[in-house]
Design a protein around this motif. Structure first.
Motif, PDB file in Angstrom:
ATOM      1  N   UNK A   9     -26.279  39.477 -21.092  1.00 60.31           N
ATOM      2  CA  UNK A   9     -27.164  38.655 -21.921  1.00 60.31           C
ATOM      3  C   UNK A   9     -27.907  37.670 -21.016  1.00 60.31           C
ATOM      4  N   UNK A  10     -29.069  37.218 -21.446  1.00 59.12           N
ATOM      5  CA  UNK A  10     -29.852  36.308 -20.594  1.00 59.12           C
ATOM      6  C   UNK A  10     -29.070  35.074 -20.147  1.00 59.12           C
ATOM      7  N   UNK A  11     -28.158  34.561 -21.001  1.00 54.43           N
ATOM      8  CA  UNK A  11     -27.414  33.357 -20.662  1.00 54.43           C
ATOM      9  C   UNK A  11     -26.514  33.539 -19.446  1.00 54.43           C
ATOM     10  N   UNK A  12     -26.230  34.790 -19.069  1.00 54.82           N
ATOM     11  CA  UNK A  12     -25.333  35.062 -17.952  1.00 54.82           C
ATOM     12  C   UNK A  12     -26.067  35.297 -16.640  1.00 54.82           C
ATOM     13  N   UNK A  13     -27.368  35.370 -16.669  1.00 55.31           N
ATOM     14  CA  UNK A  13     -28.104  35.693 -15.449  1.00 55.31           C
ATOM     15  C   UNK A  13     -28.447  34.432 -14.666  1.00 55.31           C
ATOM     16  N   UNK A  14     -28.509  34.580 -13.355  1.00 53.44           N
ATOM     17  CA  UNK A  14     -28.855  33.456 -12.488  1.00 53.44           C
ATOM     18  C   UNK A  14     -30.266  32.958 -12.789  1.00 53.44           C
ATOM     19  N   UNK A  15     -31.195  33.872 -13.065  1.00 55.26           N
ATOM     20  CA  UNK A  15     -32.572  33.481 -13.378  1.00 55.26           C
ATOM     21  C   UNK A  15     -32.623  32.607 -14.625  1.00 55.26           C
ATOM     22  N   UNK A  19     -33.794  28.698 -14.887  1.00 54.17           N
ATOM     23  CA  UNK A  19     -34.865  28.287 -15.802  1.00 54.17           C
ATOM     24  C   UNK A  19     -34.399  27.152 -16.705  1.00 54.17           C
ATOM     25  N   UNK A  20     -33.182  27.248 -17.220  1.00 55.54           N
ATOM     26  CA  UNK A  20     -32.633  26.186 -18.078  1.00 55.54           C
ATOM     27  C   UNK A  20     -32.543  24.884 -17.302  1.00 55.54           C
ATOM     28  N   UNK A  21     -32.078  24.954 -16.056  1.00 54.41           N
ATOM     29  CA  UNK A  21     -31.975  23.755 -15.236  1.00 54.41           C
ATOM     30  C   UNK A  21     -33.352  23.170 -14.948  1.00 54.41           C
ATOM     31  N   UNK A  22     -34.330  24.017 -14.647  1.00 49.30           N
ATOM     32  CA  UNK A  22     -35.697  23.539 -14.391  1.00 49.30           C
ATOM     33  C   UNK A  22     -36.261  22.861 -15.636  1.00 49.30           C
ATOM     34  N   UNK A  23     -35.981  23.414 -16.818  1.00 45.68           N
ATOM     35  CA  UNK A  23     -36.445  22.795 -18.058  1.00 45.68           C
ATOM     36  C   UNK A  23     -35.765  21.442 -18.269  1.00 45.68           C
ATOM     37  N   UNK A  24     -34.475  21.355 -17.963  1.00 41.57           N
ATOM     38  CA  UNK A  24     -33.747  20.084 -18.130  1.00 41.57           C
ATOM     39  C   UNK A  24     -34.334  19.015 -17.217  1.00 41.57           C
ATOM     40  N   UNK A  25     -34.604  19.373 -15.962  1.00 30.16           N
ATOM     41  CA  UNK A  25     -35.187  18.422 -15.013  1.00 30.16           C
ATOM     42  C   UNK A  25     -36.582  18.008 -15.475  1.00 30.16           C
ATOM     43  N   UNK A  26     -37.381  18.967 -15.934  1.00 32.08           N
ATOM     44  CA  UNK A  26     -38.736  18.661 -16.411  1.00 32.08           C
ATOM     45  C   UNK A  26     -38.722  17.771 -17.641  1.00 32.08           C
ATOM     46  N   UNK A  27     -37.663  17.855 -18.436  1.00 29.13           N
ATOM     47  CA  UNK A  27     -37.564  17.051 -19.651  1.00 29.13           C
ATOM     48  C   UNK A  27     -36.994  15.658 -19.385  1.00 29.13           C
ATOM     49  N   UNK A  28     -36.598  15.383 -18.142  1.00 31.80           N
ATOM     50  CA  UNK A  28     -36.033  14.076 -17.798  1.00 31.80           C
ATOM     51  C   UNK A  28     -37.151  13.038 -17.766  1.00 31.80           C
ATOM     52  N   UNK A  29     -37.111  12.057 -18.673  1.00 33.26           N
ATOM     53  CA  UNK A  29     -38.206  11.080 -18.732  1.00 33.26           C
ATOM     54  C   UNK A  29     -38.271  10.126 -17.536  1.00 33.26           C
TER      55      UNK A  29
END
Length: 132
Positions: A9-15, A19-29
């Motif tokens: 499943x997508x949640x198990x892939x390194x990519x 992507x989730x981590x990049x989104x979290x960093x981008x969402x950091x105000x």
């Protein structure tokens, strides 16, 4: 009998995790960010996460941003309505969420430990729907 291929499943892939981590960093105000990406890549999600994080009570206990102090600029009224709808959907879910689920959701959003959220933090997050 040959081994059956395992479905990943997508949640198990390194990519996916990158992507989730990049989104979290981008969402950091606390960071300035310019988001540019293809359609369907998660731009609106990042912006909603960023606004939600701006509204949340800060780690030092201070109140989050006032809802009327946040300006989001979009290209179309439809995009603005979609952002508003998604934000209110998120805040509405938070307003009725159980404590354990709320801690999990906030931890995923902010990258903090689940244990870092006090009952006052959860109360403040639940009140955002009414404030906004």
């Amino acid at each position: 009998m040959a081994d059956q291929p395992r479905t990943v499943t997508p949640e198990e892939t390194a990519d996916f995790l990158r992507a989730v981590n990049a989104q979290r960093v981008s969402a950091d105000p606390s960071y300035q960010a310019f988001v540019m990406a293809n359609a369907g890549s998660g731009k609106t999600k990042v912006l909603i996460d960023r606004v939600a994080r701006l509204l949340l009570r800060r780690e030092d206990g201070r109140a989050g941003a006032a809802p009327d102090s946040i300006l989001c600029i979009t290209y179309t009224k439809a995009a603005a309505n979609e952002m508003l709808s998604r934000l209110f959907r998120t805040l509405g879910k938070w307003s009725i969420m159980r404590d354990d689920k709320m801690r999990e959701e906030l931890s995923r959003l902010e990258g903090r430990s689940r244990d870092a959220y006090t009952p006052d933090d959860l109360r403040a997050a639940r009140a955002l729907f009414a404030r906004a």
